[in-house]
Structures are given as C-alpha cells and as structure tokens.
Design a protein around this motif. Structure first.
Motif, PDB file in Angstrom:
ATOM      1  N   UNK A 212       0.826  -1.219   0.000  1.00 55.08           N
ATOM      2  CA  UNK A 212       0.000   0.000   0.000  1.00 55.08           C
ATOM      3  C   UNK A 212       0.853   1.259   0.000  1.00 55.08           C
ATOM      4  N   UNK A 213       2.176   1.106   0.086  1.00 53.71           N
ATOM      5  CA  UNK A 213       3.053   2.281   0.164  1.00 53.71           C
ATOM      6  C   UNK A 213       2.878   3.226  -1.024  1.00 53.71           C
ATOM      7  N   UNK A 214       2.779   2.738  -2.286  1.00 56.33           N
ATOM      8  CA  UNK A 214       2.589   3.683  -3.404  1.00 56.33           C
ATOM      9  C   UNK A 214       1.281   4.464  -3.308  1.00 56.33           C
ATOM     10  N   UNK A 215       0.229   3.819  -2.803  1.00 50.45           N
ATOM     11  CA  UNK A 215      -1.067   4.491  -2.684  1.00 50.45           C
ATOM     12  C   UNK A 215      -1.008   5.548  -1.594  1.00 50.45           C
ATOM     13  N   UNK A 216      -0.461   5.157  -0.448  1.00 54.59           N
ATOM     14  CA  UNK A 216      -0.326   6.128   0.640  1.00 54.59           C
ATOM     15  C   UNK A 216       0.602   7.268   0.229  1.00 54.59           C
ATOM     16  N   UNK A 217       1.646   6.953  -0.549  1.00 53.39           N
ATOM     17  CA  UNK A 217       2.558   7.989  -1.012  1.00 53.39           C
ATOM     18  C   UNK A 217       1.875   8.987  -1.927  1.00 53.39           C
ATOM     19  N   UNK A 218       1.042   8.494  -2.844  1.00 53.57           N
ATOM     20  CA  UNK A 218       0.300   9.385  -3.730  1.00 53.57           C
ATOM     21  C   UNK A 218      -0.667  10.256  -2.937  1.00 53.57           C
ATOM     22  N   UNK A 219      -1.295   9.666  -1.931  1.00 56.24           N
ATOM     23  CA  UNK A 219      -2.234  10.418  -1.092  1.00 56.24           C
ATOM     24  C   UNK A 219      -1.507  11.548  -0.376  1.00 56.24           C
ATOM     25  N   UNK A 220      -0.326  11.259   0.154  1.00 52.50           N
ATOM     26  CA  UNK A 220       0.421  12.282   0.892  1.00 52.50           C
ATOM     27  C   UNK A 220       0.981  13.351  -0.044  1.00 52.50           C
TER      28      UNK A 220
END
Length: 377
Positions: A212-220
């Motif tokens: 989920x790191x890429x998704x959370x990164x895009x969100x941030x």
C-alpha cells in the motif's frame, strides 16, 4: 472486459436510454437532472441482474468486448408489474416469490448463440435445459459456471459504482463479504478478486502492508500535511460479535491521529479513487458519479491526471458537470448527455461541431444549447 454499447429501457420507471457507445475512458457531461446518474445506474443494473436480481419492466441490449476481441451480446426483457426490484440471489429474502419473470433473453458470443430463453423454454448451446429453471434469474446467473460464459460472468463481477453524490459510510472491511474466510498466498491473490478496491486496500494493509506504500505515497503528495494513514478497529467496547472485522480509516497530522469521523469526505473519496487506480483488477469497469464531489482542485488535478495516464486496462465511465474536470479531459472523451421527455441520449462532443483546439472546444461546449439546456433533438 469492456462495455461497448448499451440500449436500455425501464418501462416501470418510464425512462429510456438510446443506444450509447463507450470507449475506454468516458466523461458524461451535462446539466443536473439530464440523466447522467441514471446511465451509471443502468450500467450497474447489468451487474445486479447477472447476480440474480430481477427488475420490473426492464429491457436491455448490451455488447461487451472480452480478451482477443471476443464480443458478447446480452439482451433481455422483464415483465412489467410496476415499480419493483428484487435483490440479487445473494441478498434475496423469502419474499421474492413474486419477482418479475424474464420474458426473453439471449446471449451471443462472436455472433453465435450460446443461450436463450423464451416461450419454448431455456436452451444452452441449442440444447433444452431440464429441469425448469428460475424464470426470474438471468441466464448469466443460472449458467455462471459454464466455460463459454466465463469471461462475461467474471467481467460483470468486476463492475463497481462510486456514488460520490451521496453521503458516504466510514471505510470498513468485513470478512462476511467473502464466501469463506480468505487465505492469501500473496498480494496478487487479493488484487485479483472481484471485490471493491477499498476492500482490497484494507486487506493489503492487514496482510501485505508494503503493497500500500505507493497508494499512501500518492495520497500524501496530494495532502502534504498528512504524515501517515492507517486502518484500525473500533474500540472493543463498541463492537458487537458480528462487527469484529471492521476497520476504519485514520490519518495523522501534526503528530496526532485524527479519528475516522473527522477525516474529510474529500480525503476519503480521494483515497477511494486512488485505490481504484492501483488495485482494480484488469478488465474492471469503474463507474464514478459526480467525480468532483467533495474534492478540491488539488485532488481533482492529481487524480484526473493519474486516471488518464496510469491505467489503460480499466474502463472508466464518470459523470461530471464541473468545468474544471471537463477542461482537464481530452475532448474525444467527452460524452454530452441530452434528454427529451423520458428519452436520454448521448452524443460525442465532435458531433456538436466544436472548435479544433481544446480551449475553443471547451468554451463552445459550456455555451452550447445542448450542454446548457440538456435537451436532445
């Protein structure tokens, strides 16, 4: 799988969608009340009928494209017994005996008939099926295990609607949504299942958090003040026995965690859209109603650009009447929704004689009578 075209009429509700063609990315535009949301719900009803739902007075003709350019054509008609919808078989209650019957139905693959029903009975590959099958369940629901219908069945399962025009429930996952308690060999075994992207995101967070790191990164990147995200269970004292698999979204800002109910709707909807972009299975059909709702320009710009550039293996059908969204999307993807009386039609932007440049076309669209009045000819 991709929805190629749809013709649809609900006689009980007295509205009709003329034959409409869809590309990989479709932005339905038009004034409020013209029928954009009705089109999405008409498309979603195909998913529900495939799972055994019956809808009074409904007639449909849909064409789908599967792998290898294979074409399915699925047509049918329910009897009209007034405004009534019986839930799909996995939701059906014992009160469904009076469900409207299917009067006729056919499924063709590559121009050849696979299954049909009518006054003479139910036939599969030209052989009459015995014993008598349910008269209110679709052929797809009845023959979902058959190899020739596999891609159609699987594609219809991967059809999801995000209704961003309505109040939204807190994020959660519930293992009761699965036929059995899931066991995952790897992250791909989660991504491949035909369930919502929100469900997949939470399951990945629980079992394969690195995914989920890429998704959370895009969100941030969209929300620079957000330091972290997580999914947590409600406090034990608020749980009943049936809720022991619920997980709620929290974000951390200024070194403190913000409770789920205080996370803005724009943040939740942005994360939902990002989950679709990263986790929807190839061949999914994603429907988003009022894409811009509750999202600021910072969200809209990022998410729209990612939708247009990241996923070519997902079909998006999105509604909006927001000028910013329309201007972000290339003109060939605009689908102008018009209505005359109870009949809804969709026209390509090119049919309106708009300017060649995107800027000119955008200004002409906003001032054109079909867009401003929403009245077909």
């Amino acid at each position: 799988m991709r929805l190629v075209s749809l013709e649809y009429e609900n006689k009980a509700l007295e509205w009709k969608l003329e034959r409409t063609y869809f590309d990989d990315f479709n932005l339905l535009v038009g004034v409020s009340g013209v029928g954009k949301s009705l089109i999405l719900r008409a498309i979603l009803s195909l998913h529900e009928i495939a799972h055994g739902a019956s809808v009074s007075g409904l007639t449909w003709s849909a064409e789908f494209e599967a792998s290898g350019n294979k074409r399915y054509v699925w047509e049918g008609e329910f009897e009209n017994i007034g405004v009534l919808k019986v839930p799909a078989k996995y939701e059906r209650q014992a009160t469904a005996e009076n469900a409207p019957r299917i009067l006729r139905e056919t499924i063709n693959l590559g121009g050849a008939e696979v299954a049909r029903r009518g006054p003479g009975g139910v036939f599969f590959e030209n052989k009459q099926v015995e014993p008598k099958l349910s008269s209110s369940e679709s052929l797809i629901s009845l023959f979902e295990e058959e190899d020739k219908l596999f891609e159609l069945v699987w594609g219809l399962k991967k059809m999801f609607l995000h209704d961003q025009s309505r109040a939204e429930l807190p994020w959660f996952t519930d293992s009761s949504a699965w036929p059995n308690k899931p066991t995952y060999a790897d992250a791909q075994s989660i991504i491949a299942v035909p369930y919502t992207s929100e469900f997949k995101l939470i399951e990945l967070y629980r079992y394969f958090p690195e995914e989920v790191a890429p998704i959370f990164g895009a969100f941030k990147e969209i929300f620079p003040t957000v330091e972290d995200l997580r999914f947590v269970q409600p406090s034990v004292e608020n749980l009943d026995r049936e809720d022991n698999e619920r997980y709620l979204l929290q974000i951390r800002e200024a070194d403190r965690w913000i409770r789920s109910e205080n996370v803005s709707s724009g943040m939740r909807r942005t994360l939902s859209n990002l989950a679709d972009l990263y986790l929807a299975s190839p061949g999914s059909i994603v429907l988003i109603d009022e894409f811009e709702n509750s999202m600021g320009v910072n969200c809209l710009d990022f998410v729209t650009n990612v939708i247009l550039s990241k996923r070519k293996d997902i079909q998006f059908i999105i509604t909006s009447h927001h000028p910013y969204i329309i201007n972000q999307v290339p003109m060939p993807s605009w689908r102008v929704v018009l209505r005359r009386g109870h009949v809804v039609s969709v026209r390509d932007a090119g049919d309106l004689g708009l300017g060649l440049s995107k800027h000119d076309a955008f200004l002409q669209l906003l001032n054109s009578e079909p867009f401003t009045e929403g009245i077909g000819v």
